[in-house]
Design a protein around this motif. Structure first.
Motif, PDB file in Angstrom:
ATOM      1  N   ALA A 273      25.662  40.158  40.214  1.00  0.00           N
ATOM      2  CA  ALA A 273      26.352  40.386  39.270  1.00  0.00           C
ATOM      3  C   ALA A 273      27.628  39.867  39.072  1.00  0.00           C
ATOM      4  N   PRO A 274      28.366  39.899  40.146  1.00  0.00           N
ATOM      5  CA  PRO A 274      29.873  39.407  39.999  1.00  0.00           C
ATOM      6  C   PRO A 274      29.769  37.844  39.524  1.00  0.00           C
ATOM      7  N   LEU A 275      28.680  36.972  39.618  1.00  0.00           N
ATOM      8  CA  LEU A 275      28.441  35.502  39.319  1.00  0.00           C
ATOM      9  C   LEU A 275      28.153  35.867  37.914  1.00  0.00           C
TER      10      LEU A 275
ATOM     11  N   THR B 161      16.962  43.587  31.345  1.00  0.00           N
ATOM     12  CA  THR B 161      17.281  45.202  31.231  1.00  0.00           C
ATOM     13  C   THR B 161      18.449  45.525  31.525  1.00  0.00           C
ATOM     14  N   THR B 162      19.209  44.685  32.166  1.00  0.00           N
ATOM     15  CA  THR B 162      20.634  45.143  32.630  1.00  0.00           C
ATOM     16  C   THR B 162      21.530  44.026  32.403  1.00  0.00           C
ATOM     17  N   SER B 163      22.570  44.291  31.954  1.00  0.00           N
ATOM     18  CA  SER B 163      23.823  43.189  32.091  1.00  0.00           C
ATOM     19  C   SER B 163      24.469  43.210  33.426  1.00  0.00           C
ATOM     20  N   PRO B 164      25.033  42.072  33.496  1.00  0.00           N
ATOM     21  CA  PRO B 164      25.942  42.067  35.102  1.00  0.00           C
ATOM     22  C   PRO B 164      27.002  43.174  34.868  1.00  0.00           C
ATOM     23  N   GLU B 165      27.798  43.544  33.856  1.00  0.00           N
ATOM     24  CA  GLU B 165      28.483  44.611  33.754  1.00  0.00           C
ATOM     25  C   GLU B 165      28.017  45.950  33.938  1.00  0.00           C
ATOM     26  N   GLN B 166      26.713  46.143  33.906  1.00  0.00           N
ATOM     27  CA  GLN B 166      26.165  47.343  33.928  1.00  0.00           C
ATOM     28  C   GLN B 166      25.595  47.564  35.386  1.00  0.00           C
ATOM     29  N   ALA B 167      25.194  46.323  35.805  1.00  0.00           N
ATOM     30  CA  ALA B 167      24.889  46.361  37.349  1.00  0.00           C
ATOM     31  C   ALA B 167      26.374  46.516  38.342  1.00  0.00           C
TER      32      ALA B 167
ATOM     33  N   LEU C  22      39.199  30.219  48.122  1.00  0.00           N
ATOM     34  CA  LEU C  22      38.360  30.470  47.283  1.00  0.00           C
ATOM     35  C   LEU C  22      37.069  29.162  47.235  1.00  0.00           C
ATOM     36  N   PRO C  23      37.837  27.846  47.361  1.00  0.00           N
ATOM     37  CA  PRO C  23      37.007  26.749  47.205  1.00  0.00           C
ATOM     38  C   PRO C  23      36.056  26.618  48.171  1.00  0.00           C
ATOM     39  N   GLY C  24      34.543  26.434  47.587  1.00  0.00           N
ATOM     40  CA  GLY C  24      33.309  26.377  48.672  1.00  0.00           C
ATOM     41  C   GLY C  24      32.789  27.772  48.599  1.00  0.00           C
ATOM     42  N   ARG C  25      33.507  28.672  48.243  1.00  0.00           N
ATOM     43  CA  ARG C  25      33.001  30.046  48.515  1.00  0.00           C
ATOM     44  C   ARG C  25      32.582  30.848  47.302  1.00  0.00           C
ATOM     45  N   PRO C  26      31.376  30.470  46.511  1.00  0.00           N
ATOM     46  CA  PRO C  26      30.914  31.131  45.505  1.00  0.00           C
ATOM     47  C   PRO C  26      30.996  32.296  45.156  1.00  0.00           C
ATOM     48  N   LEU C  27      30.148  33.194  46.110  1.00  0.00           N
ATOM     49  CA  LEU C  27      30.044  34.722  46.125  1.00  0.00           C
ATOM     50  C   LEU C  27      31.397  35.352  46.502  1.00  0.00           C
ATOM     51  N   ALA C  28      32.329  34.989  47.404  1.00  0.00           N
ATOM     52  CA  ALA C  28      33.414  35.236  47.483  1.00  0.00           C
ATOM     53  C   ALA C  28      34.497  35.364  46.551  1.00  0.00           C
ATOM     54  N   ALA C  29      34.548  34.113  45.864  1.00  0.00           N
ATOM     55  CA  ALA C  29      35.269  33.778  44.782  1.00  0.00           C
ATOM     56  C   ALA C  29      34.757  34.664  43.537  1.00  0.00           C
ATOM     57  N   ALA C  30      33.784  34.833  43.380  1.00  0.00           N
ATOM     58  CA  ALA C  30      33.084  35.909  42.211  1.00  0.00           C
ATOM     59  C   ALA C  30      33.585  37.367  42.477  1.00  0.00           C
ATOM     60  N   ASN C  31      33.418  37.486  43.689  1.00  0.00           N
ATOM     61  CA  ASN C  31      33.868  39.070  44.186  1.00  0.00           C
ATOM     62  C   ASN C  31      35.465  39.406  44.040  1.00  0.00           C
ATOM     63  N   ALA C  32      36.049  38.399  44.312  1.00  0.00           N
ATOM     64  CA  ALA C  32      37.631  38.452  44.611  1.00  0.00           C
ATOM     65  C   ALA C  32      38.193  38.695  43.301  1.00  0.00           C
ATOM     66  N   THR C  33      37.556  38.128  42.127  1.00  0.00           N
ATOM     67  CA  THR C  33      37.981  38.017  40.717  1.00  0.00           C
ATOM     68  C   THR C  33      37.873  39.226  39.885  1.00  0.00           C
ATOM     69  N   LEU C  34      36.802  40.201  40.388  1.00  0.00           N
ATOM     70  CA  LEU C  34      36.547  41.239  39.807  1.00  0.00           C
ATOM     71  C   LEU C  34      37.826  42.327  39.862  1.00  0.00           C
TER      72      LEU C  34
END
Length: 289
Positions: free
Chosen positions: A51-53, A83-89, A130-142
């Protein structure tokens, strides 16, 4: 940081991972995901972690969750977003962790210890490169949750995904990404081969083909690790630790030691209530005492 002792990043991972993994293993997490329209363990897993992505499709999830068989991912993605949006997840995963913490650690969520741990973990997470770290970057910006125990969970999740992104890079460099790494992990006794096949969606035939290829490379013999196989696994773990060190080094040795001290009872509580299954496929070692 010159002259400061290197942080024990393996210990911090081992202490933090069970708390993060409440989102996978706690009953409350499954209930929260189900209420958001994500029924079944794997629907909640893939939606909650991806969902963070955003509402990404099969190719992106397969690439970033690289230990899973593509066909296994395809049975859930992109269908989860119908069934579910990323925001809901995202809301569901915090709700599940919140409810699980109330059961596992009654009274702790509003404590000074939880607030201190959250502040320390936040400092480390803010230092993630963050560069090269897609899942970390997505979570870091939440957005940061406003309650300390959830802010701690989010920061530790960013840090563990940062470690995971680096781990995939080390495996890719050695042509071990995906199934080969799982076969070597099973040979090393980190997790059970049958469980890994079920939990990551690989068939016995695919497993055998990968094992044969690793045997041809001299990393396995008779299903056991060779000296070269042991050395390669050790190098992967060392490089994973090295690539994970930056945020912890920014926190500093004293901060890391204090966070580890605060996480010890949290980990014990999660394990005690059974929400950290023994020999689970994540492969986290026992933290050194």
């Amino acid at each position: 940081m010159t002259g400061d002792p290197a942080p024990d990043v393996r210990r911090l991972w081992a202490l933090a991972e069970p708390f993060h993994a409440l989102t996978y293993f706690a009953d409350e997490a499954r209930v929260a995901f189900g209420a958001a329209g994500l029924h079944g363990f794997w629907a909640g897993y893939f939606a909650g972690r991806a969902a963070p992505l955003g509402a990404v499709g099969l190719a992106v999830v397969t690439a970033t969750f690289a230990s899973f068989a593509p066909a296994f991912v395809a049975r859930r993605v992109p269908g989860i977003w119908t069934t579910t949006s990323p925001e809901q997840a995202l809301a569901a995963r915090l709700a599940g962790v919140d409810a699980a913490v109330q059961r596992a650690l009654p009274g702790w969520a509003g404590s000074a210890d939880a607030a201190e741990a959250a502040a320390l973990a936040r400092r480390a997470a803010e230092a993630v490169d963050l560069p090269g770290r897609p899942l970390a970057a997505a979570n870091a910006t939440l957005p940061e949750p406003d309650r300390p125990h959830l802010a701690l969970w989010q920061a530790l999740t960013t840090l563990r995904e940062h470690r995971g992104d680096g781990h995939l890079a080390t495996l890719l460099q050695r042509d071990l990404l995906g199934l080969p790494a799982l076969v070597l992990a099973a040979a090393a006794g980190v997790s059970d081969a049958e469980w890994l096949q079920r939990a990551r969606g690989w068939s016995p035939a695919e497993w055998t083909v990968a094992a044969d290829a690793l045997t041809a490379r001299g990393l396995l013999a008779g299903g056991a690790l060779t000296a070269d196989g042991i050395a390669v696994r050790a190098a992967v773990e060392d490089d994973t630790d090295r690539l994970a060190r930056g945020p912890w080094a920014a926190l500093g040795a004293a901060g890391c030691d204090r966070l580890a001290e605060l996480l010890v009872p949290v980990r014990h509580a999660v394990v005690a209530i059974g929400d950290w299954p023994a020999h689970n496929p994540i492969g986290v070692p026992e933290p050194p005492s």
